[in-house]
Design a protein around this motif. Structure first.
Motif, PDB file in Angstrom:
ATOM      1  N   ASN A 270       0.821  -1.192   0.296  1.00  0.00           N
ATOM      2  CA  ASN A 270       0.177   0.131  -0.041  1.00  0.00           C
ATOM      3  C   ASN A 270       0.899   1.220  -0.016  1.00  0.00           C
ATOM      4  N   ARG A 271       1.926   1.277  -1.015  1.00  0.00           N
ATOM      5  CA  ARG A 271       2.928   2.110  -0.982  1.00  0.00           C
ATOM      6  C   ARG A 271       2.697   3.096  -2.257  1.00  0.00           C
ATOM      7  N   ASN A 272       3.140   4.283  -2.283  1.00  0.00           N
ATOM      8  CA  ASN A 272       3.227   5.318  -3.343  1.00  0.00           C
ATOM      9  C   ASN A 272       4.112   5.011  -4.315  1.00  0.00           C
ATOM     10  N   SER A 273       4.518   3.702  -4.731  1.00  0.00           N
ATOM     11  CA  SER A 273       5.342   3.460  -5.853  1.00  0.00           C
ATOM     12  C   SER A 273       5.366   1.693  -5.894  1.00  0.00           C
ATOM     13  N   ALA A 274       5.583   1.358  -7.032  1.00  0.00           N
ATOM     14  CA  ALA A 274       5.591   0.082  -7.474  1.00  0.00           C
ATOM     15  C   ALA A 274       7.016  -0.513  -7.164  1.00  0.00           C
ATOM     16  N   VAL A 275       7.251  -1.816  -6.825  1.00  0.00           N
ATOM     17  CA  VAL A 275       8.436  -2.324  -6.359  1.00  0.00           C
ATOM     18  C   VAL A 275       9.008  -2.889  -7.881  1.00  0.00           C
ATOM     19  N   PHE A 276      10.529  -3.335  -7.790  1.00  0.00           N
ATOM     20  CA  PHE A 276      11.247  -3.814  -8.956  1.00  0.00           C
ATOM     21  C   PHE A 276      10.624  -5.511  -8.718  1.00  0.00           C
ATOM     22  N   PRO A 277      10.633  -6.061  -9.972  1.00  0.00           N
ATOM     23  CA  PRO A 277      11.111  -5.489 -11.486  1.00  0.00           C
ATOM     24  C   PRO A 277       9.848  -4.786 -12.115  1.00  0.00           C
ATOM     25  N   ALA A 278       8.893  -4.403 -11.370  1.00  0.00           N
ATOM     26  CA  ALA A 278       7.605  -3.835 -11.945  1.00  0.00           C
ATOM     27  C   ALA A 278       8.056  -2.440 -12.520  1.00  0.00           C
ATOM     28  N   ARG A 279       9.012  -1.651 -11.542  1.00  0.00           N
ATOM     29  CA  ARG A 279       9.394  -0.457 -11.965  1.00  0.00           C
ATOM     30  C   ARG A 279      10.054  -0.166 -13.270  1.00  0.00           C
TER      31      ARG A 279
END
Length: 585
Positions: A270-279
């Motif tokens: 529920n964070r304001n950024s996607a994780v890697f490798p999705a980034r």
């Protein structure tokens, strides 16, 4: 005179044979009859007819709906015998047509018994997408905890994968996460068992990179390159973490450059950024929505999110068959997470790939452009919007008219099915062929006078059947009347003009052949077309007299039969006299 008698015997013989022919196909199931009364009869006449039908059939005809009153469409219970009774009734001339009220069924709904619990598949509008693509010929690499071939994956095709955790070719799942993901993508479907998958005719490549305590970037990167080298078309990674990696970025670029579509989960913090490798920019990053279409409570959002798809929540999870990590036995379990959302996008990417689209950037663009927009999304909870399988496949197919597409269209509309043409389609093949054959046999009986040439053949076909197969063609948004006109014989031209199933007595008679003979008898070529038309009309009228004797003003039955047979004989006599005269020219 002898030849004329033989001709008459032929017409009657062929007609009786067709009358007794029972057909080679079932036309459809029905338990009620449609009666469409003519709109030009008065209300008093209509009420009298309804009363007469009620008395004859012992049931009261009812309007099909409140919208049927103006069209005068009524329904009665019954079968083929009921139709015959109505067509032979005294009030038949007040009826436009009587026909079976066939029962149709919905299309492309799987027979998997738990499919009704898969709200997630219906929410991405999957059923219409299946009409165009099921993922045939596409391979999807599932980079996860491995994939075990549970019973509801028995009919799903697998290709060789690898276990990067234990460095073996056995990539079975001992946790259940990867098998669940693979089920969303390609669970065996229409097998009367369990649930369905999105691209259920695609192939699964199982690549195990995660164990009980996760997996390393090195293993994941190797799995990505393995998938690209072994022919994967789509990669799904329902995994992620923090930290940028040159090794990972290099592997993703390698796969992307080889034409692989790469999909990954945005993360569950529920964070304001996607994780890697999705980034990474070459990866389609997927956020999760719940059964109400809202952002799932756990889903990451904001930076790096490209699209959203069903991931489930406590109010409704994603159901697939997988391995129970406790006892290692197959079980239908509901999971939630962006791990469950990503395979929805990977599955639809496979549907898009199966349409022939190769470039991964084009596939990405199709998925993004076809997504259902969410108007108020200031924090980018949904990316481009919510996944829509049908719109994605349609957008991928838009503008593509290839031989494969055309054959698929013919198949889906029934034109490649012999049953459709023999007895079950818009046009009945056997009577039409009999009419053409009959016209040629009639010409053969007059062979001492007739000159067989192209003009005669054109007249025989025009008079007997027309290009009848065109009547069943429906090409996109083109008007149908040109096809109906070219597909009609001379006696049927009045049906096209008047839009009625009953034959117009001016067209279904000797009148038009007589006019053509008078006009063209002195022309060296066109005279044979007129003579052929006369013989073709004779064949058409003779056979119709026994198969469907329905002439406007005469009703359905004996009077129409007599009219048609008399005009058939007059057409034969006209052709005989004209050909005898023409042979001396």
């Amino acid at each position: 005179m002898k030849k004329l008698l033989l001709t008459c015997a032929f017409i009657v013989g062929v007609s009786l044979a067709l009358l007794n022919f029972q057909g080679l196909a079932v036309k459809g199931e029905f338990d009620s009859i449609i009666i469409n009364f003519r709109q030009d009869i008065s209300q008093t006449e209509l009420e009298y007819n309804l009363s007469a039908i009620a008395s004859q059939l012992k049931q009261v005809p009812i309007l099909n709906s409140i919208f049927s009153e103006e069209e005068r469409i009524y329904i009665v219970e019954g079968d083929k015998k009921t139709i015959k009774k109505i067509r032979k009734s005294p009030f038949k001339s007040d009826i436009e047509y009587v026909e079976p009220n066939y029962i149709y069924h919905s299309l492309e709904v799987p027979n998997d018994p738990a499919y009704s619990q898969q709200w997630n598949l219906r929410s991405i509008n999957i059923e219409q997408a299946w009409e165009d693509s099921k993922g045939e010929g596409v391979t999807i690499a599932v980079i996860d905890t491995g994939v075990s071939k549970v019973p509801d994956l028995e009919n799903t095709e697998f290709v060789e994968g690898y276990n990067f955790v234990d460095n073996t070719i056995n990539a079975d799942d001992d946790i259940g996460h990867g098998t669940h993901v693979a089920g969303t993508i390609a669970q065996s479907t229409n097998n009367n068992y369990g649930v369905a998958g999105i691209a259920y005719k695609a192939k699964i490549m199982p690549l195990k990179v995660l164990g009980e305590h996760g997996g390393s970037i090195a293993d994941i990167a190797e799995a990505i390159k393995f998938a690209a080298d072994k022919g994967a078309d789509v990669i799904n990674m329902s995994l992620g973490g923090g930290g940028d990696s040159q090794l990972m970025q290099s592997a993703i670029k390698y796969a992307h450059d080889k034409g692989v579509v790469i999909v990954a989960a945005a993360g569950n913090e529920n964070r304001n950024s996607a994780v890697f490798p999705a980034r990474y920019p070459q990866v389609i990053s997927v956020a999760a929505i719940d059964s109400a279409g809202l952002k799932a409570p756990y889903s990451n959002f904001g930076a790096g999110v490209d699209i959203s798809a069903p991931g489930g929540s406590e109010t409704g999870k994603i159901l697939q068959e997988t391995i129970n990590p406790e006892n290692k036995q197959p079980e239908f379990i509901g999971y939630q997470g962006t791990s469950m959302a990503a395979p929805h996008v990977a599955g639809v990417a496979a549907l898009v790939k199966a349409t022939g689209m190769e470039n991964p950037d084009e596939v990405r663009e199709v998925l993004i452009q076809s997504a259902r927009r969410v108007e108020k999304d200031p924090l980018n909870h949904y990316g481009a919007g919510q996944l829509d399988a049908t719109q994605a496949v349609r957008m991928a197919l838009k503008g593509k008219i290839t031989p494969k597409d055309f054959l698929r269209w013919l198949k889906e509309n029934g034109y490649l099915n012999p049953v459709f043409w023999i007895n079950g389609g818009t046009i009945t093949l056997l009577p039409k062929l009999a009419m053409v054959l009959g016209s040629y046999l009639l010409a053969w009986f007059l062979r001492n006078y007739v000159v067989f040439n192209l003009s005669l053949s054109a007249g025989l076909v025009t008079g007997s059947s027309g290009l009848f197969f065109l009547q069943g063609l429906y090409l996109f948004d083109l008007p149908q009347w040109p096809f109906r006109l070219m597909g009609s014989s001379v006696p049927e031209l009045g049906n096209v003009v008047m839009g009625t199933p009953s034959l117009n007595p001016l067209f279904a008679s000797v009148l038009i052949p007589f006019i053509l003979v008078v006009l063209f008898l002195q022309h060296p070529q066109l005279k044979w077309g007129a003579i052929g038309c006369s013989l073709g009309v004779a064949s058409c009228l003779g056979i119709t007299a026994f198969l469907n004797p329905f002439v406007w003003g005469l009703g359905y039955g004996l009077m129409s039969q007599i009219f048609l047979l008399i005009n058939a004989l007059m057409c034969v006599g006209l052709a005989y006299l004209a050909s005898k005269s023409a042979s001396f020219n």
